[in-house]
Design a protein around this motif. Structure first.
Motif, PDB file in Angstrom:
ATOM      1  N   LEU A 177       7.732   3.515 -38.017  1.00 26.58           N
ATOM      2  CA  LEU A 177       6.620   3.283 -37.092  1.00 26.58           C
ATOM      3  C   LEU A 177       5.745   4.532 -37.105  1.00 26.58           C
ATOM      4  O   LEU A 177       6.016   5.491 -36.397  1.00 26.58           O
ATOM      5  CB  LEU A 177       7.136   3.005 -35.676  1.00 26.58           C
ATOM      6  N   SER A 178       4.733   4.518 -37.925  1.00 28.42           N
ATOM      7  CA  SER A 178       3.932   5.712 -38.127  1.00 28.42           C
ATOM      8  C   SER A 178       2.982   5.973 -36.975  1.00 28.42           C
ATOM      9  O   SER A 178       2.510   5.063 -36.306  1.00 28.42           O
ATOM     10  CB  SER A 178       3.142   5.587 -39.428  1.00 28.42           C
ATOM     11  N   ASP A 179       2.648   7.250 -36.764  1.00 29.20           N
ATOM     12  CA  ASP A 179       1.606   7.641 -35.826  1.00 29.20           C
ATOM     13  C   ASP A 179       0.228   7.553 -36.466  1.00 29.20           C
ATOM     14  O   ASP A 179      -0.784   7.842 -35.814  1.00 29.20           O
ATOM     15  CB  ASP A 179       1.841   9.065 -35.319  1.00 29.20           C
ATOM     16  N   THR A 180       0.172   7.182 -37.758  1.00 28.62           N
ATOM     17  CA  THR A 180      -1.088   6.961 -38.451  1.00 28.62           C
ATOM     18  C   THR A 180      -1.246   5.476 -38.732  1.00 28.62           C
ATOM     19  O   THR A 180      -0.392   4.890 -39.397  1.00 28.62           O
ATOM     20  CB  THR A 180      -1.145   7.737 -39.779  1.00 28.62           C
ATOM     21  N   PRO A 181      -2.308   4.824 -38.255  1.00 30.59           N
ATOM     22  CA  PRO A 181      -2.517   3.407 -38.552  1.00 30.59           C
ATOM     23  C   PRO A 181      -2.528   3.160 -40.059  1.00 30.59           C
ATOM     24  O   PRO A 181      -3.118   3.921 -40.822  1.00 30.59           O
ATOM     25  CB  PRO A 181      -3.891   3.118 -37.937  1.00 30.59           C
ATOM     26  N   GLY A 182      -1.855   2.102 -40.493  1.00 30.55           N
ATOM     27  CA  GLY A 182      -1.825   1.766 -41.913  1.00 30.55           C
ATOM     28  C   GLY A 182      -0.630   2.299 -42.665  1.00 30.55           C
ATOM     29  O   GLY A 182      -0.353   1.887 -43.790  1.00 30.55           O
ATOM     30  N   LYS A 183       0.125   3.249 -42.068  1.00 29.05           N
ATOM     31  CA  LYS A 183       1.275   3.814 -42.763  1.00 29.05           C
ATOM     32  C   LYS A 183       2.599   3.186 -42.329  1.00 29.05           C
ATOM     33  O   LYS A 183       3.637   3.471 -42.913  1.00 29.05           O
ATOM     34  CB  LYS A 183       1.328   5.337 -42.564  1.00 29.05           C
ATOM     35  N   THR A 184       2.554   2.336 -41.277  1.00 26.90           N
ATOM     36  CA  THR A 184       3.762   1.609 -40.891  1.00 26.90           C
ATOM     37  C   THR A 184       4.121   0.639 -42.008  1.00 26.90           C
ATOM     38  O   THR A 184       3.260  -0.031 -42.568  1.00 26.90           O
ATOM     39  CB  THR A 184       3.537   0.846 -39.574  1.00 26.90           C
TER      40      THR A 184
END
Length: 404
Positions: free
Chosen positions: A375-382
């Motif tokens: 669950l990334s803190d950067t959108p698109g990296k999850t």
């Protein structure tokens, strides 16, 4: 194959954290099964599916390689590498049956599935195989080399010109490492970059994740853990809420004080800090940032250390997300005097050419038959193929959905 130079030159040409995670998981979960998948996140100059046959040829060659004795001796010289693990590597070979390559329309599909301690090692090789084969098909020659060398000289000139600002904290000057193996333009260019930085700015350039280059140039090999290590613990039978604590404890037991940089963004910084209590904060030397706003992340780390009554200047923050040298220098100045920092810079060092770099990854998708996720803190990296598990993970860790 005979008409072109092979991409993979040595099994030692891998990122250090692949070896350190490999050792830890071989000792703790030798029977685990896993699946990894290749993903390209950006548009390409031509369909990557065209590389299928060449990628397969490279994988056939990879599976024929073994570690040379001098490479094993080098690994054995690293104090955190255990003798039994190096003995394991002395007989290790990648198995072709554990990795599949196919074309799905224009997409290049690569999946590695089998014992975790066999398939986890494919990742970095697959990524730089695809990268180098891709860029070999694009226009090359003196113009590309000239631009790349001019940009490299510009980076060195920047470091020399801003020397005063980069030694603002006299005790902890600006230092950075090469993290560019997985997305490099080519092996030859990557080596030139590493060699040039080592010769020109040794006061700032302190090491590389590429273990072969570390050996060859007497540099410090850099790396601890990546997302896959913590993600695998989501499937190791612990209560899901406790997987980060179990993974960190497993690392502590394996390395007993060595390799003490913890990765924070598998389920987000806030959820990580909930688990990173006084025990872990004292045992680990610092934290690594890999998604989200880096300054905000660092400020949260400082608040956390102070709340635990730990002097931040006894710890270190490592930044490694999409950096170039000016951006890293800005973060150094932001935190100078408050907490030591260092910077792992990848694509901007090893693939700063006129061609657009590929944004490719090869991530663990499942372990022991169960989905795993980041669950990334950067959108698109999850990244997760199972939306139900992803939703459950968000619920357990109260992680908000971040729109791109």
């Amino acid at each position: 194959m005979a008409n072109r130079e092979p991409v993979v030159r040595s099994l030692l040409e891998n990122d250090l954290y692949k070896f350190t995670m490999w050792q830890a998981l071989l000792h703790s979960h030798p029977g685990a099964q896993a699946e990894y998948a290749f993903v390209c996140r950006n548009t390409t100059a031509f369909p990557l599916a065209l590389l299928k046959e060449e990628v397969e040829e490279e994988l056939e060659r990879l599976c024929s390689l073994t570690f040379a004795q001098d490479e094993l001796d080098y690994l054995r010289s690293l104090r955190f590498m255990k003798s039994d693990f190096v003995d394991f590597l002395s007989v290790f070979r990648f198995q072709r049956r554990f990795i599949e390559v196919r074309a799905d329309g224009d997409r290049l599909v690569i999946k590695a599935k089998g014992p975790l301690v066999h398939v986890m090692g494919f990742e970095i090789f697959v990524l730089y195989i695809v990268n180098e084969l891709y860029f070999r098909r694009l226009p090359s020659g003196t113009e590309v080399q000239q631009v790349a060398r001019e940009r490299l000289r510009g980076k060195i000139a920047y470091l020399k010109e801003h020397k005063a600002a980069l030694t603002q904290d006299a005790e902890f000057p600006f230092i950075f490492f090469d993290f560019g193996l997985r997305r490099r333009y080519s092996g030859e260019w990557h080596e030139e970059v590493v060699r040039t930085f080592a010769e020109e700015v040794p006061e700032h350039f302190r090491g590389t994740s590429n273990v072969l280059f570390a050996k060859r140039y007497g540099l410090t090999p850099i790396g601890t853990m990546a997302h896959e290590y913590l993600q695998a613990y989501q499937a190791f039978g612990f209560r899901l809420r406790d997987f980060q604590k179990a993974a960190l404890e497993g690392w502590v037991q394996e390395y007993r004080g060595d390799l003490g940089t913890a990765l924070t963004d598998v389920v987000g910084m806030d959820a990580f800090l909930d688990d990173f209590d006084l025990y872990f904060a004292k045992l680990f030397d610092g934290l690594r940032h890999d998604s989200g706003d880096p300054a905000e992340w660092g400020e949260k780390a400082l608040v956390h250390y102070k709340k635990l009554r730990i002097d931040p200047r006894t710890k270190r923050l490592v930044f490694s997300d999409g950096l170039d040298i000016p951006r890293a220098a800005g973060l150094y100045r932001h935190f100078a005097g408050r907490i030591p920092t260092s910077f792992g810079i990848g694509t901007d060092l090893s693939n700063d050419t006129p061609h657009k770099a590929l944004n490719i990854v090869m991530k663990i998708m499942s372990c022991n038959g169960q989905p795993v996720a980041k669950l990334s803190d950067t959108p698109g990296k999850t990244l997760c193929e199972d939306e139900t598990f992803l939703a459950y993970l968000r619920q357990v860790f109260r992680h908000p959905v971040k729109s791109a």
